[in-house]
Design a protein around this motif. Structure first.
Motif, PDB file in Angstrom:
ATOM      1  N   LEU A   1       0.805  -1.226   0.000  1.00  0.00           N
ATOM      2  CA  LEU A   1       0.000   0.000   0.000  1.00  0.00           C
ATOM      3  C   LEU A   1       0.837   1.274   0.000  1.00  0.00           C
ATOM      4  CD1 LEU A   1      -2.769  -1.200   2.470  1.00  0.00           C
ATOM      5  CD2 LEU A   1      -2.836  -1.139  -0.029  1.00  0.00           C
ATOM      6  N   THR A   2       2.158   1.124   0.140  1.00  0.00           N
ATOM      7  CA  THR A   2       3.046   2.287   0.130  1.00  0.00           C
ATOM      8  C   THR A   2       3.022   2.948  -1.249  1.00  0.00           C
ATOM      9  OG1 THR A   2       4.486   1.358   1.822  1.00  0.00           O
ATOM     10  CG2 THR A   2       5.455   3.022   0.382  1.00  0.00           C
ATOM     11  N   GLY A   3       2.875   4.266  -1.248  1.00  0.00           N
ATOM     12  CA  GLY A   3       2.843   5.017  -2.493  1.00  0.00           C
ATOM     13  C   GLY A   3       1.468   5.086  -3.134  1.00  0.00           C
ATOM     14  N   LEU A   4       0.478   4.452  -2.504  1.00  0.00           N
ATOM     15  CA  LEU A   4      -0.878   4.487  -3.029  1.00  0.00           C
ATOM     16  C   LEU A   4      -1.844   4.973  -1.946  1.00  0.00           C
ATOM     17  CD1 LEU A   4      -2.440   1.766  -5.275  1.00  0.00           C
ATOM     18  CD2 LEU A   4      -3.791   3.084  -3.694  1.00  0.00           C
ATOM     19  N   ILE A   5      -1.864   4.299  -0.817  1.00  0.00           N
ATOM     20  CA  ILE A   5      -2.732   4.701   0.289  1.00  0.00           C
ATOM     21  C   ILE A   5      -2.005   5.697   1.188  1.00  0.00           C
ATOM     22  CG2 ILE A   5      -4.005   3.894   2.310  1.00  0.00           C
ATOM     23  CD1 ILE A   5      -5.293   3.059  -0.302  1.00  0.00           C
ATOM     24  N   TYR A   6      -0.720   5.495   1.382  1.00  0.00           N
ATOM     25  CA  TYR A   6       0.114   6.408   2.169  1.00  0.00           C
ATOM     26  C   TYR A   6       1.498   6.446   1.531  1.00  0.00           C
ATOM     27  CZ  TYR A   6       0.370   1.716   4.157  1.00  0.00           C
ATOM     28  OH  TYR A   6       0.426   0.353   4.312  1.00  0.00           O
ATOM     29  N   PRO A   7       2.222   7.573   1.718  1.00  0.00           N
ATOM     30  CA  PRO A   7       3.545   7.679   1.100  1.00  0.00           C
ATOM     31  C   PRO A   7       4.565   6.678   1.641  1.00  0.00           C
ATOM     32  CG  PRO A   7       2.719   9.845   1.645  1.00  0.00           C
ATOM     33  CD  PRO A   7       1.780   8.853   2.270  1.00  0.00           C
ATOM     34  N   ASP A   8       4.459   6.320   2.922  1.00  0.00           N
ATOM     35  CA  ASP A   8       5.451   5.429   3.523  1.00  0.00           C
ATOM     36  C   ASP A   8       4.782   4.564   4.577  1.00  0.00           C
ATOM     37  OD1 ASP A   8       7.821   5.046   5.756  1.00  0.00           O
ATOM     38  OD2 ASP A   8       8.541   5.005   3.693  1.00  0.00           O
ATOM     39  N   ASP A   9       5.158   3.286   4.642  1.00  0.00           N
ATOM     40  CA  ASP A   9       4.511   2.398   5.599  1.00  0.00           C
ATOM     41  C   ASP A   9       4.875   2.700   7.054  1.00  0.00           C
ATOM     42  OD1 ASP A   9       7.081   1.412   5.436  1.00  0.00           O
ATOM     43  OD2 ASP A   9       6.498  -0.657   5.080  1.00  0.00           O
ATOM     44  N   SER A  10       5.813   3.611   7.281  1.00  0.00           N
ATOM     45  CA  SER A  10       6.104   4.033   8.660  1.00  0.00           C
ATOM     46  C   SER A  10       4.934   4.821   9.245  1.00  0.00           C
ATOM     47  CB  SER A  10       7.379   4.876   8.706  1.00  0.00           C
ATOM     48  OG  SER A  10       7.178   6.098   8.022  1.00  0.00           O
ATOM     49  N   GLN A  11       3.984   5.241   8.408  1.00  0.00           N
ATOM     50  CA  GLN A  11       2.809   5.960   8.884  1.00  0.00           C
ATOM     51  C   GLN A  11       1.814   5.047   9.582  1.00  0.00           C
ATOM     52  OE1 GLN A  11       2.839   8.210   4.803  1.00  0.00           O
ATOM     53  NE2 GLN A  11       1.072   8.835   5.992  1.00  0.00           N
ATOM     54  N   VAL A  12       1.944   3.733   9.409  1.00  0.00           N
ATOM     55  CA  VAL A  12       1.045   2.793  10.082  1.00  0.00           C
ATOM     56  C   VAL A  12       1.476   2.701  11.540  1.00  0.00           C
ATOM     57  CG1 VAL A  12       0.128   0.453  10.132  1.00  0.00           C
ATOM     58  CG2 VAL A  12       0.702   1.514   7.939  1.00  0.00           C
ATOM     59  N   VAL A  13       0.693   3.351  12.406  1.00  0.00           N
ATOM     60  CA  VAL A  13       1.028   3.386  13.828  1.00  0.00           C
ATOM     61  C   VAL A  13       0.151   2.441  14.643  1.00  0.00           C
ATOM     62  CG1 VAL A  13       1.936   5.736  13.725  1.00  0.00           C
ATOM     63  CG2 VAL A  13      -0.482   5.374  14.268  1.00  0.00           C
ATOM     64  N   ASP A  14      -0.880   1.900  14.012  1.00  0.00           N
ATOM     65  CA  ASP A  14      -1.779   0.967  14.682  1.00  0.00           C
ATOM     66  C   ASP A  14      -2.156  -0.101  13.668  1.00  0.00           C
ATOM     67  OD1 ASP A  14      -3.612  -0.334  16.282  1.00  0.00           O
ATOM     68  OD2 ASP A  14      -5.098   1.277  16.248  1.00  0.00           O
ATOM     69  N   GLY A  15      -1.794  -1.334  13.924  1.00  0.00           N
ATOM     70  CA  GLY A  15      -2.076  -2.402  12.978  1.00  0.00           C
ATOM     71  C   GLY A  15      -2.675  -3.615  13.644  1.00  0.00           C
ATOM     72  N   HIS A  16      -3.634  -4.228  12.968  1.00  0.00           N
ATOM     73  CA  HIS A  16      -4.275  -5.435  13.482  1.00  0.00           C
ATOM     74  C   HIS A  16      -4.511  -6.367  12.298  1.00  0.00           C
ATOM     75  CE1 HIS A  16      -7.718  -7.254  16.094  1.00  0.00           C
ATOM     76  NE2 HIS A  16      -6.808  -8.122  15.750  1.00  0.00           N
ATOM     77  N   VAL A  17      -3.882  -7.524  12.318  1.00  0.00           N
ATOM     78  CA  VAL A  17      -4.040  -8.505  11.250  1.00  0.00           C
ATOM     79  C   VAL A  17      -4.493  -9.819  11.865  1.00  0.00           C
ATOM     80  CG1 VAL A  17      -2.879  -9.810   9.422  1.00  0.00           C
ATOM     81  CG2 VAL A  17      -2.281  -7.425   9.819  1.00  0.00           C
ATOM     82  N   ARG A  18      -5.614 -10.331  11.375  1.00  0.00           N
ATOM     83  CA  ARG A  18      -6.111 -11.638  11.798  1.00  0.00           C
ATOM     84  C   ARG A  18      -5.935 -12.603  10.637  1.00  0.00           C
ATOM     85  NH1 ARG A  18      -9.375  -7.893  13.401  1.00  0.00           N
ATOM     86  NH2 ARG A  18     -10.883  -8.139  11.745  1.00  0.00           N
ATOM     87  N   GLN A  19      -5.419 -13.759  10.936  1.00  0.00           N
ATOM     88  CA  GLN A  19      -5.189 -14.789   9.930  1.00  0.00           C
ATOM     89  C   GLN A  19      -6.164 -15.920  10.230  1.00  0.00           C
ATOM     90  OE1 GLN A  19      -1.022 -15.635   9.105  1.00  0.00           O
ATOM     91  NE2 GLN A  19      -1.466 -17.788   9.394  1.00  0.00           N
ATOM     92  N   LEU A  20      -7.105 -16.166   9.313  1.00  0.00           N
ATOM     93  CA  LEU A  20      -8.150 -17.156   9.543  1.00  0.00           C
ATOM     94  C   LEU A  20      -8.285 -18.101   8.360  1.00  0.00           C
ATOM     95  CD1 LEU A  20     -10.933 -14.712  10.821  1.00  0.00           C
ATOM     96  CD2 LEU A  20      -9.524 -16.215  12.229  1.00  0.00           C
ATOM     97  N   TYR A  21      -8.794 -19.306   8.656  1.00  0.00           N
ATOM     98  CA  TYR A  21      -9.134 -20.216   7.573  1.00  0.00           C
ATOM     99  C   TYR A  21     -10.488 -19.815   7.006  1.00  0.00           C
ATOM    100  CZ  TYR A  21      -5.496 -23.664   8.652  1.00  0.00           C
ATOM    101  OH  TYR A  21      -4.305 -24.305   8.825  1.00  0.00           O
ATOM    102  N   ILE A  22     -10.664 -20.007   5.709  1.00  0.00           N
ATOM    103  CA  ILE A  22     -11.965 -19.800   5.081  1.00  0.00           C
ATOM    104  C   ILE A  22     -12.938 -20.773   5.739  1.00  0.00           C
ATOM    105  CG2 ILE A  22     -13.237 -19.990   2.911  1.00  0.00           C
ATOM    106  CD1 ILE A  22     -10.451 -19.450   1.572  1.00  0.00           C
TER     107      ILE A  22
END
Length: 160
Positions: A119-140
């Motif tokens: 998403l760098t360069g499209l949603i935000y200029p640099d991924d260092s701007q992500v200060v809060d992240g939550h990723v869930r990994q699930l089976y379909i």
């Protein structure tokens, strides 16, 4: 700015640590799969937002070749952001456990790195701007999984 939510379909690829080749060049062991996944994420984000990814013809260029915007200002969000994602993975037929916890699948943080870099360069200029992240990994098929096939449901929002 309103949050941006989109879905990227395809087999999610995590971004692990870099390896070094014989001549000192760094590479990802799953480089082809990783690049395909990043492209799918970028394309889904571009379709959802109507914005284009940063286009550079030479590595040292400071502006986008398509619109002329400076690299440091090329993105929808210019301040801190939060990223929330659900990564949906196909469950192998032999697996009975409810969550993808084997070494066969990437760790959740590897998926986070792949998504943030895509998403760098499209949603935000640099991924260092992500200060809060939550990723869930699930089976379909898991009750909490919102996707019917492999992919990721991603929301990026401004942090105030």
């Amino acid at each position: 700015m309103r949050p941006v939510t989109f879905t990227a379909f395809g087999d999610p690829a995590g971004q692990g640590n870099l390896s070094r080749g014989r001549h000192g060049k760094s590479y990802h062991s799953n480089g082809a799969e990783l690049e395909e996944w990043r492209t799918r994420v970028r394309n889904a984000a571009a379709r959802a937002t109507g914005h284009h990814a940063l286009v550079v013809l030479e590595k040292k260029e400071r502006t986008c070749a398509q619109c002329g915007t400076f690299r440091t200002k090329h993105g929808l969000f210019l301040g801190p952001v939060a990223l929330d994602a659900v990564v949906a993975i196909a469950r192998p037929p032999s697996v009975k456990r409810p969550y993808p916890t084997s070494r066969r699948h990437s760790d959740w943080d590897h998926h986070a790195r792949a998504l943030c870099d895509a998403l760098t360069g499209l949603i935000y200029p640099d991924d260092s701007q992500v200060v809060d992240g939550h990723v869930r990994q699930l089976y379909i098929g898991h009750p909490s999984c919102p996707l019917p096939q492999p992919g990721a449901l991603i929301t990026v929002s401004e942090v105030s």
